[in-house]
Write a protein that holds these residues in place. Structure first.
Motif, PDB file in Angstrom:
ATOM      1  N   CYS A   1      -3.885  13.958  -3.644  1.00  4.93           N
ATOM      2  CA  CYS A   1      -5.214  14.274  -3.123  1.00  4.93           C
ATOM      3  C   CYS A   1      -5.245  15.666  -2.495  1.00  4.93           C
ATOM      4  O   CYS A   1      -4.326  16.049  -1.774  1.00  4.93           O
ATOM      5  CB  CYS A   1      -5.589  13.222  -2.088  1.00  4.93           C
TER       6      CYS A   1
ATOM      7  N   GLU B   1      -7.190  16.580  -0.194  1.00  2.29           N
ATOM      8  CA  GLU B   1      -7.481  16.480   1.236  1.00  2.29           C
ATOM      9  C   GLU B   1      -6.266  16.012   2.037  1.00  2.29           C
ATOM     10  O   GLU B   1      -5.913  16.603   3.047  1.00  2.29           O
ATOM     11  CB  GLU B   1      -8.625  15.484   1.479  1.00  2.29           C
ATOM     12  N   CYS B   2      -5.650  14.918   1.601  1.00  2.00           N
ATOM     13  CA  CYS B   2      -4.627  14.293   2.435  1.00  2.00           C
ATOM     14  C   CYS B   2      -3.228  14.378   1.823  1.00  2.00           C
ATOM     15  O   CYS B   2      -2.261  13.946   2.437  1.00  2.00           O
ATOM     16  CB  CYS B   2      -4.987  12.830   2.705  1.00  2.00           C
TER      17      CYS B   2
ATOM     18  N   CYS C   1     -10.070   9.394  -3.713  1.00  2.00           N
ATOM     19  CA  CYS C   1      -8.812   9.129  -3.030  1.00  2.00           C
ATOM     20  C   CYS C   1      -8.949   7.822  -2.252  1.00  2.00           C
ATOM     21  O   CYS C   1      -9.852   7.681  -1.424  1.00  2.00           O
ATOM     22  CB  CYS C   1      -8.466  10.268  -2.089  1.00  2.00           C
TER      23      CYS C   1
ATOM     24  N   CYS D   1      -8.042   8.547   1.787  1.00  2.00           N
ATOM     25  CA  CYS D   1      -8.955   9.202   2.724  1.00  2.00           C
ATOM     26  C   CYS D   1     -10.402   9.174   2.270  1.00  2.00           C
ATOM     27  O   CYS D   1     -11.293   9.499   3.040  1.00  2.00           O
ATOM     28  CB  CYS D   1      -8.504  10.636   2.987  1.00  2.00           C
TER      29      CYS D   1
END
Ligand code: ZN
Ligand code: ZN
Length: 98
Positions: free
Chosen positions: A38, A40-41, A58, A61
């Motif tokens: 991901c 983001e995370c 995802c 998150c």
């Protein structure tokens, strides 16, 4: 743009973990893409099973990742460019070197 799926993200993660356990033990397919993480995370939880959540979501998150399935090898990858022909990086290299 970041989309967040509704509320039960924690239970999704538990669900993925239970499947992961089963897949390691008995084999089968994971509902998350393997080998891509991901944006983001940085976790390996990107959904590829649209029965579970929108593909690219995802499950850790809730962020949406633009992913595509490579037309040559079937591997999922981050589709940052949105190319019309869907090829992962290693397959792009393969064609470039041909
Ligand atoms: Zn994430
Ligand atoms: Zn490929």
């Amino acid at each position: 743009m970041v989309n967040y799926i509704s509320n039960n993200i924690e239970s999704m993660k538990d669900y993925v973990e239970s499947i992961r356990y089963r897949v390691i033990k008995d084999g089968g397919n994971m509902p998350v893409a393997s080998g891509i993480y991901c944006d983001e995370c940085d976790e390996e939880y990107i959904c590829i099973d649209d029965g579970l959540a929108e593909v690219g979501t995802c499950l850790n998150c809730g962020a949406h990742n633009d992913i595509a399935e490579c037309e040559r090898c079937g591997q999922y990858y981050h589709d940052y460019d949105g190319d019309e022909i869907k090829l992962c990086d290693s397959c792009k290299d393969y064609y470039k070197n041909e």
